[in-house]
Design an enzyme around this catalytic site. Structure first.
Site, PDB file in Angstrom:
ATOM      1  N   ASP A 259      23.291 -54.826  34.003  1.00  0.00           N
ATOM      2  CA  ASP A 259      23.907 -55.628  32.726  1.00  0.00           C
ATOM      3  C   ASP A 259      23.485 -55.021  31.390  1.00  0.00           C
ATOM      4  OD1 ASP A 259      24.875 -57.066  34.953  1.00  0.00           O
ATOM      5  OD2 ASP A 259      24.341 -59.096  33.962  1.00  0.00           O
TER       6      ASP A 259
ATOM      7  N   ASP B 108      31.726 -59.089  42.081  1.00  0.00           N
ATOM      8  CA  ASP B 108      30.363 -58.773  41.831  1.00  0.00           C
ATOM      9  C   ASP B 108      29.455 -59.073  42.931  1.00  0.00           C
ATOM     10  OD1 ASP B 108      28.029 -58.715  40.383  1.00  0.00           O
ATOM     11  OD2 ASP B 108      28.659 -60.194  38.924  1.00  0.00           O
TER      12      ASP B 108
HETATM   13  C1  GLA Z   1      26.426 -60.135  36.902  1.00  0.00           C
HETATM   14  C2  GLA Z   1      27.358 -59.336  36.218  1.00  0.00           C
HETATM   15  C3  GLA Z   1      27.592 -59.833  34.912  1.00  0.00           C
HETATM   16  C4  GLA Z   1      28.206 -61.257  34.899  1.00  0.00           C
HETATM   17  C5  GLA Z   1      27.388 -62.121  35.623  1.00  0.00           C
HETATM   18  C6  GLA Z   1      28.101 -63.482  35.794  1.00  0.00           C
HETATM   19  O1  GLA Z   1      25.149 -60.191  36.392  1.00  0.00           O
HETATM   20  O2  GLA Z   1      26.710 -57.985  36.239  1.00  0.00           O
HETATM   21  O3  GLA Z   1      28.722 -59.015  34.224  1.00  0.00           O
HETATM   22  O4  GLA Z   1      29.505 -61.123  35.560  1.00  0.00           O
HETATM   23  O5  GLA Z   1      26.775 -61.512  36.775  1.00  0.00           O
HETATM   24  O6  GLA Z   1      27.001 -64.484  36.607  1.00  0.00           O
END
Ligand code: GLA
Length: 377
Positions: A201, A141
């Protein structure tokens, strides 16, 4: 002789990435439901429930720990888990003993999105650690990487981890999470990414889910293929803020998109309705179809949409969606689907045949609902 061996080894390890995720990965991920409230005991209990509820038999295999497992590094720089996860190797062994696989999470930056330790300047070392623990899947990520790299460095940093995973010799699914920046679908396969997030997200509400699923995937279908998938984010089915109708639309749309199916709910306590949605074998079969074609919209009328997807045996998957607030009649014309003559139609949520139809198929579709069909060749 030596050289032949080295070449054979290279071919063999290079083969790993391509052989992984030949259909979109299926499993569970901790983030949508648990956020930071995830620990060893909960992951074990979820793995138990994936088996006892029938989720495993339906194809949900990966048990993925998201952010907040990370602890500090030891004196040699090896990453350690924090107090919520006392022994990652033992946890991986436990999940494997259930016939499941296990996933982990990190960032190319110094910190993860939740502020825990990332893999910055420890890429190869972390990959070796995860492989030694027995992990089978990595979600990587971007997060704080934006503080130490330019956006133009992104592809290189993902390649660095792709290479590091390959060098471990362990097959590890590589999930790129950078919210669809830099047209990731164009270069995801070249860094050995098996899936890549296409958007920010998802949240557990109709607006978030429907905008991501219906609007933000347009034009990306040509980039999906066995081993390499667009990822519109994890499922919210069963998390409580959408209606059952909306969750059926969510599941159907993700299946039409050949999306990874990572359940994001509490598998231990899910209702019969949630089970029926997540474990609809007919819909899962569309998602997992071996041809690996991602579906696309063929027509729109008012707030209704018809989507189609070709299947390996020559059948078609067709979904009649109603995004509007009132029930609506939706028609799929054979001409728009490339069909002529009579075809057997099966309703995948009613689990019943709708008979042989010529020319078109019409149905009343509830508000925010779907009628999903498999049309025989
Ligand atoms: C980001 C990702 C999410 C999750 C969070 C965790 O926002 O896009 O899917 O993994 O981080 O902190």
């Amino acid at each position: 002789m030596k050289r032949t061996f080295a070449l054979a080894l290279l071919a063999c390890t290079a083969g790993f990435a391509a052989d992984l995720a030949t259909t979109p990965p299926m499993g569970w991920n901790s983030w949508n439901r648990f956020h930071r409230e995830i620990d060893d005991a909960t992951v074990r209990a979820i793995a138990d429930a994936i088996v006892s509820t029938g989720m495993k038999d339906a194809g949900y295999i990966y048990v993925n720990i998201d952010d907040t497992w990370e602890g500090t590094r030891d004196a040699q720089g090896n990453i350690r888990s924090n107090e919520k996860f006392p022994d990652m190797k033992a946890l991986a062994d436990y999940v494997h003993s259930k016939g499941l696989k296990i996933g982990i999470y990190s960032s190319p930056g110094p910190k993860t999105c939740a502020g825990f330790e990332g893999s910055y300047r420890h890429e190869e070392q972390d990959a070796r650690t995860w492989a030694a623990w027995g992990f089978d899947y990595l979600k990587y990520d971007w997060c704080s990487a934006s503080r130490v790299y330019q956006q133009a460095d992104m592809q290189e940093m993902y390649k660095k981890m792709g290479d590091a995973l390959k060098a471990t010799g362990r097959p590890i699914v590589f999930s790129l999470c950078q919210y669809g920046l830099n047209y990731v679908w164009k270069w995801g396969p070249s860094v050995d990414g098996n899936l890549w997030r296409t958007t920010g997200d998802i949240s557990d509400n109709w607006r978030s889910m429907s905008e991501i699923g219906f609007d933000k995937q347009t034009g990306l279908d040509k980039f999906a293929a066995p081993g390499h998938w667009n990822d519109p984010d994890m499922l919210e089915v069963g998390n409580g803020m959408m209606t059952s109708e909306e969750y059926r639309t969510h599941m159907s749309l993700w299946a039409m998109l050949a999306a990874p199916l990572l359940a994001g709910n509490d598998i231990r306590t899910m209702s019969e309705t949630t089970k029926a949605i997540l474990m609809n074998r007919d819909v899962i079969a569309i998602d997992q179809d071996a041809l690996g074609e991602e579906g696309h919209r063929v027509s729109r009328a008012g707030q209704t949409e018809v989507w189609m997807r070709h299947l390996e045996n020559g059948d078609l998957a067709v979904a009649l969606f109603n995004r509007g607030p009132d029930a609506a009649n939706v028609t799929a014309d054979w001409s728009s689907l490339g069909l002529t003559g009579k075809h057997e139609v099966r309703d995948l949520w009613a689990h019943a045949s709708s008979g042989a139809r010529a020319d078109s198929f019409s149905a009343d579709v509830p508000a925010h609902g779907v009628v999903m069909l498999r049309i025989a060749k």
